[in-house]
Structure formats: C-alpha cells, structure tokens
Design a protein around this motif. Structure first.
Motif, mmCIF file in Angstrom:
data_model
loop_
_atom_site.group_PDB
_atom_site.id
_atom_site.type_symbol
_atom_site.label_atom_id
_atom_site.label_comp_id
_atom_site.label_asym_id
_atom_site.label_seq_id
_atom_site.Cartn_x
_atom_site.Cartn_y
_atom_site.Cartn_z
ATOM 1 N N ALA A 1 0.905 -0.529 0.325
ATOM 2 C CA ALA A 1 0.182 0.235 -0.090
ATOM 3 C C ALA A 1 0.649 0.770 -0.296
ATOM 4 O O ALA A 1 0.491 2.157 -0.694
ATOM 5 C CB ALA A 1 -0.414 0.242 0.972
ATOM 6 N N ALA A 2 2.151 0.999 0.506
ATOM 7 C CA ALA A 2 3.156 2.856 0.517
ATOM 8 C C ALA A 2 3.510 2.569 -0.338
ATOM 9 O O ALA A 2 3.915 3.495 -0.893
ATOM 10 C CB ALA A 2 3.941 2.080 1.988
ATOM 11 N N THR B 1 0.936 4.185 -2.922
ATOM 12 C CA THR B 1 0.568 5.499 -2.736
ATOM 13 C C THR B 1 1.600 6.753 -3.179
ATOM 14 O O THR B 1 1.694 7.158 -3.264
ATOM 15 C CB THR B 1 0.526 5.939 -1.218
ATOM 16 O OG1 THR B 1 -0.047 5.041 -0.791
ATOM 17 C CG2 THR B 1 1.191 7.585 -0.609
ATOM 18 N N VAL B 2 3.350 5.987 -3.136
ATOM 19 C CA VAL B 2 4.300 6.671 -4.141
ATOM 20 C C VAL B 2 4.366 6.550 -5.400
ATOM 21 O O VAL B 2 4.238 7.567 -6.021
ATOM 22 C CB VAL B 2 5.710 5.557 -3.233
ATOM 23 C CG1 VAL B 2 6.342 6.751 -4.605
ATOM 24 C CG2 VAL B 2 5.915 6.206 -2.016
ATOM 25 N N VAL C 1 0.879 7.159 -6.992
ATOM 26 C CA VAL C 1 0.217 7.720 -6.575
ATOM 27 C C VAL C 1 0.546 9.672 -6.887
ATOM 28 O O VAL C 1 0.030 10.108 -8.046
ATOM 29 C CB VAL C 1 -1.218 7.690 -6.188
ATOM 30 C CG1 VAL C 1 -2.159 8.808 -6.642
ATOM 31 C CG2 VAL C 1 -1.709 6.461 -6.562
ATOM 32 N N THR C 2 0.884 9.853 -6.308
ATOM 33 C CA THR C 2 1.378 11.319 -5.551
ATOM 34 C C THR C 2 2.237 11.606 -6.462
ATOM 35 O O THR C 2 2.932 12.401 -7.207
ATOM 36 C CB THR C 2 2.087 11.450 -4.118
ATOM 37 O OG1 THR C 2 2.960 10.181 -3.674
ATOM 38 C CG2 THR C 2 1.039 11.426 -3.331
ATOM 39 N N LEU D 1 -2.742 2.498 -11.534
ATOM 40 C CA LEU D 1 -2.656 3.176 -10.802
ATOM 41 C C LEU D 1 -1.812 4.711 -11.183
ATOM 42 O O LEU D 1 -2.256 5.493 -10.835
ATOM 43 C CB LEU D 1 -2.005 2.876 -9.456
ATOM 44 C CG LEU D 1 -3.016 2.657 -8.035
ATOM 45 C CD1 LEU D 1 -2.235 2.211 -6.351
ATOM 46 C CD2 LEU D 1 -4.343 3.151 -7.964
ATOM 47 N N THR E 1 5.100 14.945 -1.352
ATOM 48 C CA THR E 1 4.226 13.890 -0.463
ATOM 49 C C THR E 1 4.950 12.596 -0.632
ATOM 50 O O THR E 1 5.221 11.582 0.347
ATOM 51 C CB THR E 1 2.542 14.009 -0.465
ATOM 52 O OG1 THR E 1 2.614 15.684 -0.167
ATOM 53 C CG2 THR E 1 1.484 13.140 0.288
ATOM 54 N N SER E 2 5.982 12.376 -1.078
ATOM 55 C CA SER E 2 5.796 11.080 -1.615
ATOM 56 C C SER E 2 7.081 11.030 -0.641
ATOM 57 O O SER E 2 7.598 9.643 -0.594
ATOM 58 C CB SER E 2 6.128 11.007 -3.086
ATOM 59 O OG SER E 2 5.550 11.046 -4.096
ATOM 60 N N VAL F 1 6.088 9.630 2.290
ATOM 61 C CA VAL F 1 6.003 8.268 2.697
ATOM 62 C C VAL F 1 7.138 7.813 2.388
ATOM 63 O O VAL F 1 6.888 6.206 3.127
ATOM 64 C CB VAL F 1 4.516 8.131 1.189
ATOM 65 C CG1 VAL F 1 4.621 6.164 1.406
ATOM 66 C CG2 VAL F 1 3.404 8.464 1.720
#
Length: 416
Positions: A218-219, A222-223, A225-226, A348, A382-383, A386
């Motif tokens: 999941a982490a 997240t990276v 996407v951002t 994604l 943000t990336s 994370v």
C-alpha cells in the motif's frame, strides 16, 4: 589468482538478449501511448475532428490500460508468463495496425482502447518476467534494463515518430510501430526463456485486497499515485509553463536537458537499485521536489535549465524503483501477489496520468503556471514523506529475499 568458472558466469551474468527484448517491448508500448501528441495536427486534419477530440486517442489508451490491467492479470495467473506476453504483444500488433488503417474517428478510438488493454497486460507482467529470468540479487538491475524503454520512448521515439508523421502521414508512424512490434514478438519468442515456478494454492489467491494488505504494498502504491500525478502535472504542461514564463523558445532545450538527465538517472539507478533502493527512492523524490519548487520560485533561464536537469535525474529511475519495490513487497506473499501488485501499479500509474492532465489543466487555466509547479512540489514532498516513513517493508534499507516455504524471510545476498 582468482578465476571465474563458466558456471559461475552463467549464474551471475544478466541475460542481455532477453532483457533487451523486454526493454524494446516497453519502448514500443510507451511510444504508442504518447505518439498521438506528436502527430496531433495531422490526425485532427485527416479525421476531420478538433485537436481536443484527436487528443482523446491518448485518453482512451490510458483508460484501456487502467480499466483492465488488474482483472486481466488476476484472470491469467496460471498462464505461463512468456506465452502471455507474446499473446499481449500480438493483440497490440493488431490494434496498432488497425489504428494505422482506421477509416474514421470511431474506429481509431476503438483501436486505441484495444491497444491500451494489450499494453496494460504486458506492463503487468514485464517487470515480473524480467525479475524471474535474472540471477539472484540482480533482479533490480534486470528491471532497470527493461524500464530503459520509457525514457528512450519519450526522448527519442516520440520525436522520431513525429518526424515520420509530418513527412509521410500519421498513419505511417503507427505502421512503423506495427513493424517494430512484429520484430519484437519474434525476438521475445527466440530469446526470452520460459519462467516456470508452480504456485501453491495459497499463493494463487492473490486478490487485489489481499495483495494491498501485504506489508509495504500500500505504501508503494501511495508513492506511485503521488509521484506520477506530480510528474504528469508538470510534464503535460511544461510548454505552457515556459510560454507563460517568457521562455517559450526554450521548450526544446528544456525537454532535451530533461531527457538526457532521465537517461543518466535510469543508468545510475540500474547500477545501484539492488543494494540501494531506499536511498535512491528518497533521493529521487527529493530531487523532484527541489526541481518543481525551483520552477515555482524563479523563471530565470539558467535556473529553469538546472531545474530540468534535476527533474530528469530524480524522475529517470522512478519506474525501475517503484516496479522493484512493488515486486519485492508482493513477493512476500508469492509470485502471484507480486504480479497482482504490478498490475495494480500499472492501473494506478495510468489513473494518475489521466488525473494529472485534468488537474494540471484546471490549475493552469484557473491559477496560472506557477500553481502547476507548486502542486507538483507538494505531491513530490508527499512522496518523499511516505518513502521516509515506509522504511520497514516498502523501502527498506536492506532488501530481503522472498520468504521460504516455512515462512522465514532471510536477507538477500549481496552483489559482489
């Protein structure tokens, strides 16, 4: 004196012909996705539609990939990877040929959607296949070689396709891609070995929710996407940004600097990803954040040029880094989970690209060019956050090998 036996060479040397064939497949699929942008005026005039309508050829390609990568990957977990890749590239060949011969706008969009489906499936398995045929502890470098096709497509392929399209017609550009696809199908069939490793019943249950619950996956997503959203926001509108900054004539130079730096970035990442994934990941995010912040703070020509180089250095190795991180995290639950993680990444990635075009356009029209750079910098930061926080599973300092049948995870062997 130390000697190296032939068997030792075979165990540690990369399978270059196979990896270059896979890299060419990446090049072709990446080129096909963005090629319409280079021949948009010709497509628009020939099909009798507006430039905006012709531009939807890019959108439907990305939509085909985003909507089908996960379900197709899940439905084909038992199919041998090499056979599946050959099937996907064959469908891709048909779709590109249909694009070149499209008699009208509707057929063109349908062909582009089909090409996106085939490319999404190919992308979902390419990194895993590269990893499976590589020697132990060199999987990251194998993925890096394969992912070199991305910056080459952007820096060399699209300009070449644009040149062909402007002199001989946009259909000729897509026909040339079809010819190249036919050649790479033969290359893959001849040089890529079959990867056989039976899955246990538990490993085969690699649904998306279950894969996302694997620690670290999941982490990584997240990276994805951002980072991709931030990159697309600024990349899609870099020409508009430079024009508003009074640097419109420098667009070609800025993109050349960016492309050259991308190639340097992916070369460096490829050499060090197997032992330095974490450092490279946060360095890439930090460089991207720094470059986009510079775009927001100054429009001095020298600063913009320097920022373009920093941007390319930070971005060039990102596909390799994120594919490697997703594969390593997913492998904790088996090969099927790793393949599912790659399919989710592809989905994604394309969703972020589509959103980047929309968000960037809204910001540009509503708040101006500076807002595009500010938004990209925030997403880059943000990336980075994370990556820094996800130090245990997603971006560990010391990679671990996949768990043994007994469930014990051991440190990965170090590359000599």
């Amino acid at each position: 004196m130390t000697t190296t036996t032939p068997s030792r060479v075979r165990r540690t040397a990369l399978p270059w012909p196979a990896l270059l064939a896979l890299g060419t497949a990446v090049f072709i699929t990446s080129l096909t996705e963005t090629l319409p942008a280079g021949v948009l005026p010709e497509m628009s005039a020939d099909l009798g539609v507006s430039a905006g309508a012709a531009g939807q050829a890019v959108t439907v390609y990305a939509a085909g990939t985003a909507l089908t990568a996960v379900p197709l990957a899940a439905a084909t977990t038992s199919v041998p990877r090499k056979s599946l890749l050959l099937a996907a590239m064959t469908v891709f060949l048909v779709a590109n040929t249909l694009t070149a011969a499209a008699p009208g706008y509707a057929v063109l969009l349908a062909a582009r959607f089909l090409a996106g489906i085939a490319a999404g499936l190919a992308w979902a398995i390419l990194a895993g296949l590269a990893r499976s045929i590589a020697p132990a502890a060199r999987e990251g470098r194998a993925i890096a070689v394969t992912m070199t096709g991305i910056p080459l497509a952007l820096s060399l392929g699209v300009p070449a396709g644009t040149l062909i399209g402007r002199h001989t017609g946009w259909q000729a550009a897509f026909a040339a891609v079809s010819v190249a696809t036919l050649a790479v199908i033969g290359w893959i069939a001849r040089s890529v070995p079959a990867a056989h490793r039976p899955e246990s019943a538990d490993e085969a249950k690699a649904t998306v929710p279950r894969t996302l619950r694997v620690p670290g996956v999941a982490a990584v997503m997240t990276v994805v996407v951002t980072f991709v959203l931030g990159h697309t926001i600024v990349y899609a509108y870099i020409a508009s940004y430079l024009r508003q900054a009074g640097l419109g004539r420098s667009t070609g130079t800025v993109l050349l600097l960016f492309g050259a730096a991308c190639l340097a970035g992916i070369w460096f990442v490829g050499r060090h990803v197997d032992r330095g994934l974490r450092v490279l990941a946060w360095s890439g995010a930090a460089l991207f954040t720094l470059s986009t912040a510079a775009f927001a703070l100054t429009t001095a020509p020298w600063a913009v040029g320097a920022a373009a180089v920093i941007w390319g250095l930070g971005w060039g190795g990102v596909p390799t880094l994120l594919q490697t991180a997703a594969g390593r995290a997913g492998l904790r639950h088996g090969r099927a989970a790793a393949d599912t993680a790659q399919a989710v990444l592809v989905t994604l990635w394309n969703v972020a690209m589509m959103l980047g075009g929309i968000v960037g356009g809204v910001l540009l029209e509503g708040l101006g060019a500076t807002s595009v750079a500010v938004a990209a910098a925030v997403l880059g930061a943000t990336s980075l956050l994370v990556v820094v926080l996800a130090r245990r599973h997603a971006f560990p300092a010391h990679p671990t090998a996949p768990p043994a049948p007994g469930g014990v995870t051991t440190p990965a062997p170090r590359t000599p």
